[in-house]
Design an enzyme around this catalytic site. Structure first.
Site, PDB file in Angstrom:
ATOM      1  N   LYS A   1       0.842  -1.199   0.000  1.00  0.00           N
ATOM      2  CA  LYS A   1       0.000   0.000   0.000  1.00  0.00           C
ATOM      3  C   LYS A   1       0.869   1.238   0.000  1.00  0.00           C
ATOM      4  O   LYS A   1       1.859   1.317   0.726  1.00  0.00           O
ATOM      5  CB  LYS A   1      -0.881   0.007   1.269  1.00  0.00           C
ATOM      6  CG  LYS A   1      -1.930   1.087   1.283  1.00  0.00           C
ATOM      7  CD  LYS A   1      -3.164   0.688   0.532  1.00  0.00           C
ATOM      8  CE  LYS A   1      -4.135   1.858   0.338  1.00  0.00           C
ATOM      9  NZ  LYS A   1      -3.731   2.771  -0.783  1.00  0.00           N
TER      10      LYS A   1
ATOM     11  N   LYS B   1       4.725   2.719   8.475  1.00  0.00           N
ATOM     12  CA  LYS B   1       3.504   3.486   8.777  1.00  0.00           C
ATOM     13  C   LYS B   1       2.306   2.555   8.974  1.00  0.00           C
ATOM     14  O   LYS B   1       1.561   2.689   9.947  1.00  0.00           O
ATOM     15  CB  LYS B   1       3.235   4.450   7.602  1.00  0.00           C
ATOM     16  CG  LYS B   1       2.234   5.532   7.890  1.00  0.00           C
ATOM     17  CD  LYS B   1       1.994   6.388   6.647  1.00  0.00           C
ATOM     18  CE  LYS B   1       3.252   7.104   6.181  1.00  0.00           C
ATOM     19  NZ  LYS B   1       2.988   7.995   5.019  1.00  0.00           N
TER      20      LYS B   1
ATOM     21  N   LYS C   1       5.396   2.326  -2.884  1.00  0.00           N
ATOM     22  CA  LYS C   1       5.286   3.711  -3.363  1.00  0.00           C
ATOM     23  C   LYS C   1       5.538   3.722  -4.856  1.00  0.00           C
ATOM     24  O   LYS C   1       6.263   2.876  -5.383  1.00  0.00           O
ATOM     25  CB  LYS C   1       6.328   4.606  -2.685  1.00  0.00           C
ATOM     26  CG  LYS C   1       5.949   6.068  -2.681  1.00  0.00           C
ATOM     27  CD  LYS C   1       4.983   6.319  -1.552  1.00  0.00           C
ATOM     28  CE  LYS C   1       4.639   7.771  -1.360  1.00  0.00           C
ATOM     29  NZ  LYS C   1       4.032   7.953  -0.032  1.00  0.00           N
TER      30      LYS C   1
ATOM     31  N   THR D   1      -5.518  12.571   6.083  1.00  0.00           N
ATOM     32  CA  THR D   1      -4.126  12.771   6.502  1.00  0.00           C
ATOM     33  C   THR D   1      -4.075  13.919   7.510  1.00  0.00           C
ATOM     34  O   THR D   1      -3.449  13.820   8.574  1.00  0.00           O
ATOM     35  CB  THR D   1      -3.233  13.088   5.284  1.00  0.00           C
ATOM     36  OG1 THR D   1      -3.428  12.063   4.312  1.00  0.00           O
ATOM     37  CG2 THR D   1      -1.768  13.154   5.666  1.00  0.00           C
TER      38      THR D   1
ATOM     39  N   ASN E   1      -2.767  18.877  -0.056  1.00  0.00           N
ATOM     40  CA  ASN E   1      -3.854  18.146   0.608  1.00  0.00           C
ATOM     41  C   ASN E   1      -3.610  17.999   2.113  1.00  0.00           C
ATOM     42  O   ASN E   1      -4.548  18.075   2.907  1.00  0.00           O
ATOM     43  CB  ASN E   1      -4.013  16.777  -0.060  1.00  0.00           C
ATOM     44  CG  ASN E   1      -5.055  15.921   0.631  1.00  0.00           C
ATOM     45  OD1 ASN E   1      -4.729  15.066   1.442  1.00  0.00           O
ATOM     46  ND2 ASN E   1      -6.312  16.175   0.342  1.00  0.00           N
TER      47      ASN E   1
ATOM     48  N   SER F   1      -7.502   5.123   3.878  1.00  0.00           N
ATOM     49  CA  SER F   1      -7.378   4.323   2.650  1.00  0.00           C
ATOM     50  C   SER F   1      -7.759   2.870   2.931  1.00  0.00           C
ATOM     51  O   SER F   1      -8.420   2.215   2.132  1.00  0.00           O
ATOM     52  CB  SER F   1      -5.937   4.353   2.132  1.00  0.00           C
ATOM     53  OG  SER F   1      -5.704   5.487   1.342  1.00  0.00           O
TER      54      SER F   1
HETATM   55  N1  GLU Z   1       0.471   8.975   0.129  1.00  0.00           N
HETATM   56  C1  GLU Z   1      -0.048   8.822   1.451  1.00  0.00           C
HETATM   57  C2  GLU Z   1       1.068   8.504   2.428  1.00  0.00           C
HETATM   58  O1  GLU Z   1       2.224   8.798   2.180  1.00  0.00           O
HETATM   59  C3  GLU Z   1      -1.211   7.846   1.512  1.00  0.00           C
HETATM   60  C4  GLU Z   1      -0.886   6.442   1.115  1.00  0.00           C
HETATM   61  C5  GLU Z   1      -2.118   5.543   1.011  1.00  0.00           C
HETATM   62  O2  GLU Z   1      -3.194   5.937   1.390  1.00  0.00           O
HETATM   63  O3  GLU Z   1      -1.943   4.432   0.517  1.00  0.00           O
HETATM   64  O4  GLU Z   1       0.833   8.006   3.493  1.00  0.00           O
END
Ligand code: GLU
Length: 421
Positions: free
Chosen positions: A75, A99, A111, A195, A226, A354
């Site tokens: 993810k 995370k 990513k 977030t 955002n 998410s």
């Molecule tokens: N891009 C966001 C982060 O760095 C969200 C990642 C997601 O929801 O998968 O946490």
């Protein structure tokens, strides 16, 4: 394609590995598991053509990296930026693993990124780039394997194109292949603010702990996307005074406070916060050193280093961005008694919602925004306390504690599953 890094702007993948090393030492992790966690499991580099509006053909390079899959499907977001590099995406994918583990949701880390300045492309060009990039990385992505989401310079429209492209290839709609989608195609209520809301919940806990009154606190936010713009708005609704904000063009400062909603509409109209009436213009570097109680880096990596960390005036730093603080700065902040709320905790609200979106898509059963925020709050507060307990136990900063928690969970999962074959 190779990015040069200096002493001030360190290679983010080297930083990520160093952070892992520190936690692994505390955990007394055996060298085999350590090696597993140091390496991204899968790395895909793609170069693909896009036909531009004038008929010419450009070739873009992008990546999708899955760092670890021990706890579930991969993810993590996709970013569009001219400075994207393989090592940056490696670091970001590793940070996603930790995370997801800190907040204990059943995902591994991934990513993606494309080297492009999206501001220079038309909407049609961006759509074509997104659809072709999606096709190229469809080797990896899928609702059970790897689920992208928005990140720097991507948004719900980008996710809609990814979902549509993937669905066209399958011949039926697969909403759960991405999160952060628009509401009318399987998005979740509250995802857009998640977030920032998660960051707000963590800041509320931290100010309580420090005996600070959030309503009397001053706040500086670097980055007005955002994460940054929405966290500024939410904290001003908590009666905090937002004294400085910035975007990629520069920053603005008013010690008496900025009207965040007015700044948001100014940015909507002019494309930047710079020029907002009644505020002093400051550079992004100077912004970090402004007098304030809470500093929120909400832009890119490598903003706080061993040098400028000495001049930061905030009592609390909440990392809405990924990787804004390097290990030298962490040391300085710890010595100075400044509390850093690390990215893998402070901005985990996005990936947490998410997860909720993915669950709702898989079940075709949708929640209200109140349900989402309530569950998000429970997870953020619990995670804050889990991390705090470890920080107190080991007498370490919150980042090291969050890593001890996360790396410990991923290492345990790896050991429980065993090494195949
Ligand atoms: N891009 C966001 C982060 O760095 C969200 C990642 C997601 O929801 O998968 O946490």
């Amino acid at each position: 394609m190779t990015t040069e890094y200096s002493a001030k702007v360190q290679n983010p993948y080297e930083i990520a590995k160093k952070q892992l090393e520190i936690a692994a030492d505390y955990l007394g992790l055996e060298s085999g598991i350590r090696k597993v966690l140091m390496h991204p499991a899968r790395e895909l580099t793609v170069s693909f053509p896009v036909q531009m509006d004038d008929g010419s053909i450009e070739v873009y390079t992008g990546f999708r990296i899955q760092h670890n899959l021990a706890r579930g499907p991969a993810k993590g977001g996709i970013r569009y930026h001219s400075q994207v590099s393989l090592d940056e995406v490696r670091a970001l994918s590793m940070w996603m693993t930790w995370k997801c583990a800190v907040v204990n949701i059943p995902f591994g880390g991934a990513k993606g990124g494309v080297i492009v300045d999206p501001k220079k492309l038309s909407k049609r060009e961006l759509e074509h780039l997104t659809r072709r990039y999606t096709t190229e990385i469809s080797l990896l992505i899928g609702p059970e394997t790897d689920i992208p989401a928005p990140d720097v310079n991507t948004n719900s429209q980008t996710m809609a194109w990814i979902m549509d492209t993937y669905s066209m290839h399958k011949g039926y709609s697969v909403t759960a292949v991405v999160t952060g989608k628009p509401l009318n195609i399987g998005g979740a209520e509250g995802r857009n603010e998640a977030t920032a809301r998660g960051c707000q919940y963590i800041i509320r806990e931290a100010t309580k702990l420090k005996g600070m009154d959030l309503a009397k606190s001053t706040v500086v936010v670097q980055g007005f996307g955002n994460a940054g713009a929405i966290v500024a708005r939410l904290l001003s609704e908590d009666s905090a005074t937002i004294v400085g904000v910035s975007d990629s063009q520069g920053g603005i400062y008013n010690p008496k406070g900025l009207d965040v909603r007015a700044v948001m509409s100014f940015k909507g109209e002019h494309g930047t916060v710079v020029g907002f009436p009644g505020a002093q213009v400051v550079s992004n570097e100077a912004l970090l050193e402004l007098p304030c109680d809470i500093l929120i880096p909400a832009a890119l990596e490598n903003q706080l280093n061993g040098d400028n960390a000495k001049r930061v005036k905030a009592k609390i730093i909440a990392e809405a961005a990924n990787g804004p603080t390097n290990p030298d700065a962490d040391k300085v902040f710890f010595e100075r008694g400044i509390m850093v709320l690390p990215d893998i905790l402070a901005n985990a609200g996005g990936v947490t919602v998410s997860y909720f979106e993915w669950v709702q898509d898989l079940q075709s059963f949708f929640w209200t925004e109140a349900e989402t925020n309530n569950r998000l709050q429970q997870i953020m507060v619990r995670s804050f306390n889990d991390v705090l307990r470890l920080a107190e136990l080991h007498k370490v900063d919150m980042r090291t504690a969050a890593y001890i928690l996360a790396v410990g969970r991923v290492a345990e999962a790896t050991k429980t599953r065993g090494i195949y074959p």
